[in-house]
Structures are given as C-alpha cells and as structure tokens.
Design a protein around this motif. Structure first.
Motif, PDB file in Angstrom:
ATOM      1  N   GLN A 352       3.760   5.792   4.931  1.00  0.00           N
ATOM      2  CA  GLN A 352       3.871   6.877   5.902  1.00  0.00           C
ATOM      3  C   GLN A 352       4.479   6.394   7.222  1.00  0.00           C
ATOM      4  OE1 GLN A 352       0.003   8.714   6.385  1.00  0.00           O
ATOM      5  NE2 GLN A 352      -0.363   8.748   4.184  1.00  0.00           N
ATOM      6  N   ASN A 353       4.342   5.088   7.501  1.00  0.00           N
ATOM      7  CA  ASN A 353       4.782   4.550   8.788  1.00  0.00           C
ATOM      8  C   ASN A 353       6.136   3.863   8.727  1.00  0.00           C
ATOM      9  OD1 ASN A 353       2.194   5.317   9.510  1.00  0.00           O
ATOM     10  ND2 ASN A 353       1.360   3.254   9.303  1.00  0.00           N
ATOM     11  N   GLN A 354       6.750   3.792   7.535  1.00  0.00           N
ATOM     12  CA  GLN A 354       7.930   2.940   7.395  1.00  0.00           C
ATOM     13  C   GLN A 354       9.152   3.477   8.134  1.00  0.00           C
ATOM     14  OE1 GLN A 354       9.018   2.428   3.294  1.00  0.00           O
ATOM     15  NE2 GLN A 354       8.711   4.572   2.776  1.00  0.00           N
ATOM     16  N   ILE A 355       9.170   4.772   8.467  1.00  0.00           N
ATOM     17  CA  ILE A 355      10.276   5.287   9.273  1.00  0.00           C
ATOM     18  C   ILE A 355      10.220   4.692  10.676  1.00  0.00           C
ATOM     19  CG2 ILE A 355      11.257   7.360  10.337  1.00  0.00           C
ATOM     20  CD1 ILE A 355      10.328   8.926   7.931  1.00  0.00           C
ATOM     21  N   MET A 356       9.001   4.466  11.178  1.00  0.00           N
ATOM     22  CA  MET A 356       8.816   3.945  12.535  1.00  0.00           C
ATOM     23  C   MET A 356       8.805   2.427  12.585  1.00  0.00           C
ATOM     24  SD  MET A 356       5.779   6.483  13.863  1.00  0.00           S
ATOM     25  CE  MET A 356       4.698   6.008  12.517  1.00  0.00           C
ATOM     26  N   SER A 357       8.423   1.799  11.472  1.00  0.00           N
ATOM     27  CA  SER A 357       8.127   0.370  11.536  1.00  0.00           C
ATOM     28  C   SER A 357       8.771  -0.396  10.393  1.00  0.00           C
ATOM     29  CB  SER A 357       6.607   0.161  11.506  1.00  0.00           C
ATOM     30  OG  SER A 357       6.278  -1.189  11.310  1.00  0.00           O
ATOM     31  N   ILE A 359       8.000  -3.449   9.817  1.00  0.00           N
ATOM     32  CA  ILE A 359       6.858  -4.168   9.253  1.00  0.00           C
ATOM     33  C   ILE A 359       6.204  -3.336   8.165  1.00  0.00           C
ATOM     34  CG2 ILE A 359       4.570  -5.122   9.757  1.00  0.00           C
ATOM     35  CD1 ILE A 359       5.583  -5.686  12.609  1.00  0.00           C
ATOM     36  N   ALA A 360       6.011  -2.035   8.433  1.00  0.00           N
ATOM     37  CA  ALA A 360       5.387  -1.153   7.447  1.00  0.00           C
ATOM     38  C   ALA A 360       6.253  -1.037   6.202  1.00  0.00           C
ATOM     39  CB  ALA A 360       5.139   0.224   8.066  1.00  0.00           C
ATOM     40  N   LYS A 361       7.574  -0.943   6.388  1.00  0.00           N
ATOM     41  CA  LYS A 361       8.484  -0.796   5.250  1.00  0.00           C
ATOM     42  C   LYS A 361       8.409  -2.021   4.346  1.00  0.00           C
ATOM     43  CE  LYS A 361      12.474   1.091   5.842  1.00  0.00           C
ATOM     44  NZ  LYS A 361      13.875   1.364   6.259  1.00  0.00           N
ATOM     45  N   ARG A 362       8.467  -3.200   4.929  1.00  0.00           N
ATOM     46  CA  ARG A 362       8.408  -4.416   4.129  1.00  0.00           C
ATOM     47  C   ARG A 362       7.009  -4.619   3.552  1.00  0.00           C
ATOM     48  NH1 ARG A 362      11.836  -7.915   8.539  1.00  0.00           N
ATOM     49  NH2 ARG A 362      13.898  -7.550   7.665  1.00  0.00           N
ATOM     50  N   GLY A 363       6.000  -4.252   4.332  1.00  0.00           N
ATOM     51  CA  GLY A 363       4.634  -4.379   3.848  1.00  0.00           C
ATOM     52  C   GLY A 363       4.367  -3.503   2.641  1.00  0.00           C
ATOM     53  N   PHE A 364       4.896  -2.286   2.657  1.00  0.00           N
ATOM     54  CA  PHE A 364       4.760  -1.367   1.525  1.00  0.00           C
ATOM     55  C   PHE A 364       5.328  -1.997   0.264  1.00  0.00           C
ATOM     56  CE2 PHE A 364       7.187   1.874  -0.924  1.00  0.00           C
ATOM     57  CZ  PHE A 364       6.107   2.563  -1.484  1.00  0.00           C
ATOM     58  N   SER A 365       6.501  -2.584   0.366  1.00  0.00           N
ATOM     59  CA  SER A 365       7.134  -3.226  -0.784  1.00  0.00           C
ATOM     60  C   SER A 365       6.359  -4.458  -1.233  1.00  0.00           C
ATOM     61  CB  SER A 365       8.571  -3.605  -0.430  1.00  0.00           C
ATOM     62  OG  SER A 365       9.221  -4.225  -1.515  1.00  0.00           O
ATOM     63  N   LEU A 366       5.878  -5.251  -0.277  1.00  0.00           N
ATOM     64  CA  LEU A 366       5.155  -6.476  -0.604  1.00  0.00           C
ATOM     65  C   LEU A 366       3.848  -6.167  -1.335  1.00  0.00           C
ATOM     66  CD1 LEU A 366       4.711  -9.518  -0.423  1.00  0.00           C
ATOM     67  CD2 LEU A 366       3.781  -9.178   1.872  1.00  0.00           C
ATOM     68  N   ILE A 367       3.096  -5.178  -0.851  1.00  0.00           N
ATOM     69  CA  ILE A 367       1.822  -4.828  -1.481  1.00  0.00           C
ATOM     70  C   ILE A 367       2.050  -4.358  -2.909  1.00  0.00           C
ATOM     71  CG2 ILE A 367      -0.110  -3.191  -1.439  1.00  0.00           C
ATOM     72  CD1 ILE A 367       0.076  -3.309   1.642  1.00  0.00           C
ATOM     73  N   ASN A 368       3.047  -3.514  -3.124  1.00  0.00           N
ATOM     74  CA  ASN A 368       3.322  -3.024  -4.468  1.00  0.00           C
ATOM     75  C   ASN A 368       3.758  -4.154  -5.393  1.00  0.00           C
ATOM     76  OD1 ASN A 368       2.681  -0.411  -3.741  1.00  0.00           O
ATOM     77  ND2 ASN A 368       4.786   0.149  -3.253  1.00  0.00           N
ATOM     78  N   THR A 369       4.497  -5.116  -4.855  1.00  0.00           N
ATOM     79  CA  THR A 369       4.905  -6.268  -5.660  1.00  0.00           C
ATOM     80  C   THR A 369       3.697  -7.080  -6.097  1.00  0.00           C
ATOM     81  OG1 THR A 369       7.028  -6.408  -4.504  1.00  0.00           O
ATOM     82  CG2 THR A 369       6.301  -8.370  -5.681  1.00  0.00           C
ATOM     83  N   LEU A 370       2.767  -7.296  -5.180  1.00  0.00           N
ATOM     84  CA  LEU A 370       1.556  -8.058  -5.514  1.00  0.00           C
ATOM     85  C   LEU A 370       0.661  -7.287  -6.480  1.00  0.00           C
ATOM     86  CD1 LEU A 370       0.668  -9.610  -2.034  1.00  0.00           C
ATOM     87  CD2 LEU A 370       1.645 -10.769  -4.017  1.00  0.00           C
ATOM     88  N   LEU A 371       0.604  -5.972  -6.358  1.00  0.00           N
ATOM     89  CA  LEU A 371      -0.181  -5.161  -7.295  1.00  0.00           C
ATOM     90  C   LEU A 371       0.395  -5.274  -8.709  1.00  0.00           C
ATOM     91  CD1 LEU A 371      -0.929  -1.949  -5.191  1.00  0.00           C
ATOM     92  CD2 LEU A 371      -2.628  -3.482  -6.199  1.00  0.00           C
ATOM     93  N   GLU A 372       1.710  -5.277  -8.822  1.00  0.00           N
ATOM     94  CA  GLU A 372       2.345  -5.439 -10.132  1.00  0.00           C
ATOM     95  C   GLU A 372       2.051  -6.827 -10.699  1.00  0.00           C
ATOM     96  OE1 GLU A 372       6.483  -4.561  -9.956  1.00  0.00           O
ATOM     97  OE2 GLU A 372       6.185  -2.603  -9.014  1.00  0.00           O
TER      98      GLU A 372
END
Length: 439
Positions: A352-357, A359-372
């Motif tokens: 939800q925050n990746q348009i503003m941040s 950090i949020a955009k990369r964090g979203f991708s990183l978390i999903n990668t670790l979940l996989e």
C-alpha cells in the motif's frame, strides 16, 4: 496526510508533489551557496529533507547532506551551547520579551543540534560508524517545555516540565536517550576489538550486547506512562496513541540494532539463544500492532514514515529468518503459521505504501521472495539460501516496475547498488552476509 484531506487541497499525487518540493529545496540550498553561507535555516531544511530523501531512494545524498549540516552547526557553535544556566545571568538590561526570545532561540538551537545527534547515532546500526563524538560537544538536551508562550515561561526562564507532562518534545526526548545508548553500545564493542584478536573475544562482545539489552529495557520501563499504556489516552491529543505504537516498533528495531551481529549465530548456537528470546517477542507484538492500525487520518502519516517502513521490513525479515533457519531444529520460538500471517499482512502493508516509498516497494518484493523460499523449504525441496540471487530478484522487480511507469532506473535514482541499500537502508543483513553460505 489523510488522502481525503489532500484531495480537498487539490493534491491528487502527493508523492510527486513531495518529490518536486524536495528537489526545489535542494536547488534552493545550492542557490544560496549553503556550504559557504552558514545559517540555521539551511540546517533545518536538511533535517526536513530526510523524510523524503529516504523514501525516494536518495539515502546517499541524505547522508552527505546530514554530514554537511553537522559541520555547519559546528561552525555556528550549536554544539557548544553549554549546560542550561540556572537563571538569567545576562548582565545587560533586557526587556522581558527580549529575554524570552533569547531563550526561545536557545531551545531551537538545542533541538536542531540534538536532531543531528539523534540522526547520527541512530544510523550507527546502518553504517557501523558515526560523525559526532560526545566528548566534542556540551549542548544539553532540549527541555520538555510547552510551545505556547503563556505556558512556556515562568518569570525569566523556560519551564522544564516533568516527563509525565506531555509536550511536543516528549517523543523525541525518549529517542534522544535511546540514541545515546546506541552510541555507547558501539563504543564499548569497538573497545573490545576484533573478536579474533583476544581469547573469548566473541563471548566478550556478546556480554556487551547483553549489557546494552538490559539498559534498553530500563529505558523502556522509565518512559512516560502515556508511551507505556493507554490509561491516560482520554487526556491527551489523539496522535499520542500513534506515537506510542510507532515508538514500540522503534524499540523493537533498537533491540535488533543491539543484537544485529548475533542474529544468524543465534539460529545455530545455543550460546547466543538470548538474542532470539529478547528480540523476537517484542518484534512480533509491535509488528502486529502497526500493521493492524485502523484506517484513520493519523494512520496515513504513520504509513508514510520511512522509519516505519524500514522497521516493519526489518522485523518481518528477522521473523522469516527464524522460520527458515530454525525449521527442524526444535528451537523455534514462534508459531510458524503466526509468522507467515504477519509476513503476509506486512507485505500488504508495504504494498500500500510503495507509491510513496522505495523502501516499501523493495520490502514488498523481498518479503514475498522469502515467503516463497520458506514454502520450498517446507516442501523439502533442495533449496539453497542464495543471498545474491535474492537481491538480484528484488532489484530486477524494482527496475521492471520503474521502467513500466516511465521512472528512473533504480541505479540512477539511488546512486548506489541495491546491495548497499539492502544492508544500510533496510539494516537487515550487514554483518551476516558472509555467514549465509554455511547457514
């Protein structure tokens, strides 16, 4: 701000507006030749730019601007204001209004200096170094005073209120003391030297970590009551509740900051097990609270803070590491289903925050990668934890999204490699990068 309030002001692309104002501020500083023409306003401008700079991926620029601000402040002698006088000792006859203005100016200078100190020392876990040394300044911490003139002064002095009296400075007052603790921890560990240089060096370093952990808990216990529980919420401004939750997440991150060198060893060596016992429960509690905040006007402010996005990312990644590295060892502290649920909710929070941040955009991708990755480990796949591959994947997703939107590639905007961003801005890998292959 609340998006609805922004729309009323005819601001429909707040992130773009913020970037435009950010760049114009940078241009104004250079037009004023701020590195030659020193004044307090330049320092204040740089302090404000921090909040946008990290969000848009310009951490390198911000770190250099902050170093410039520290030097300008030293040229203006903000670091040598000395302790607060007991009373007005100025022998020159002054009007009451002139006395008040002089004291206000002093408090402003103290706040600016301690803002720089706080930023410098709280960045130690990101960089393992600092610019401001405590032996080289004597400016006391700002007073816990009211902002309104009628409530700020008593005769010819500023009223320094008890910490249980909420003021605009209550939140940063707590963080000032935390920053001092982070600096002390860094210095004590550096004095121990490299762990290979002395017998039992690693265990001696860990003893310093345990000491700092104890001191941080004491700071938590000494915080103002309104930052520890909700019993006085009806008597305080609405935003204090949000400050309390953000402060809780910040403390969770500071426990990580203290224990960061022993994060991976704690998954494998029982000697360092206290690191997990100390950090994981507060991370779980504070993370669950932040990502579950109701949709209210102040929630928008919380979500836009670069520190919140960084700290959410840091805590959830450590929780996922606990899930991945402790599986099958019999030492897992937290329920696997609960960790996955928190990770998914955190991923949605950052999305939800990746348009503003950035950090949020990369964090979203990183978390999903670790979940996989965790799903692969759970299925029993022959999966290797390849840090470079994970970073490359997250970086590629970031670049692809920038190209689709017509924005700058990450290397152009950030000015450094993604590995540097991941280890410094997100503060989650750093020291541990060399240990992952064997893990």
């Amino acid at each position: 701000m609340d998006p609805l309030l922004l729309q009323e002001l005819d601001i429909h692309l707040p992130s773009k507006t913020a970037e435009v104002c950010y760049q114009k501020s940078i241009d104004s500083l250079h037009d004023a030749d701020f590195m030659v023409n020193h004044n307090l306003f330049s320092i204040q401008a740089i302090c404000l730019l921090i909040y946008i700079g990290h969000n848009i991926g310009q951490s390198d620029r911000i770190s250099v601007l902050l170093a410039s601000a520290v030097r300008i402040a030293q040229c203006l002698c903000l670091h040598r204001l000395g302790p607060d006088p007991r009373k007005n000792t100025d022998t020159v006859e002054q009007s009451p209004r002139a006395v008040q203005q002089r004291l206000i100016d002093r408090e402003i200078s103290k706040r600016v200096w301690w803002f720089l100190v706080r930023q410098d020392w709280l960045q130690i876990p990101f960089n393992n170094t600092y610019n401001i040394h405590p032996t080289q300044f004597n400016t006391s911490m700002p007073k816990n005073c009211k902002e309104e003139l009628s409530l700020m002064f008593s005769s010819d002095d500023v009223i320094d209120r008890d910490q249980e009296h909420y003021t605009q400075g209550s939140y940063t007052m707590v963080l000032n003391h935390v920053a001092v603790l982070i600096w002390k921890t860094q210095d004590r560990m550096c004095q121990q030297g490299h762990p290979d240089a002395v017998e039992g060096g690693l265990h001696k370093l860990y003893a310093e970590v345990i000491q700092s952990d104890r001191e941080l808990r004491e700071l938590m216990d000494k915080m103002p009551t309104f930052f520890r529980n909700a019993s006085r919420d009806d008597d305080l401004p609405a935003h204090v509740r949000y400050q309390r939750e953000v402060l809780s997440l910040s403390f969770a991150h500071k426990f990580y900051s203290i224990h960061r060198h022993f994060q991976i060893p704690s998954f494998k060596d029982p000697w360092f097990a206290y690191t997990k016992v100390s950090c994981l429960p507060i991370m779980r509690r504070s993370l669950a609270t932040i990502i579950s905040l109701p949709e209210e006007p102040y929630t928008s402010i919380v979500k836009s803070l670069w520190t919140v996005n960084t700290q959410v990312l840091t805590t959830v990644v450590w929780l996922l590491f606990e899930l991945i590295f402790s599986r099958g060892t019999g030492t897992q502290l937290l329920d696997a289903t609960e960790i996955r649920d928190l990770a998914i909710k955190s991923s949605n929070f950052l999305q939800q925050n990746q348009i503003m941040s950035r950090i949020a955009k990369r964090g979203f991708s990183l978390i999903n990668t670790l979940l996989e990755l965790d799903k692969s480990v759970e299925r029993g796949d022959d999966t290797e934890f390849n840090l470079k591959e994970i970073i490359s994947r997250v970086e590629k997703n970031d670049q692809d999204s920038r190209e689709e939107s017509g924005g700058l590639p990450s290397a152009e905007l950030n000015g450094n490699s993604f590995v540097n961003w991941l280890s410094r801005d997100a503060a989650i890998l750093g020291f541990t990068m060399d240990i992952f292959d064997s893990a």
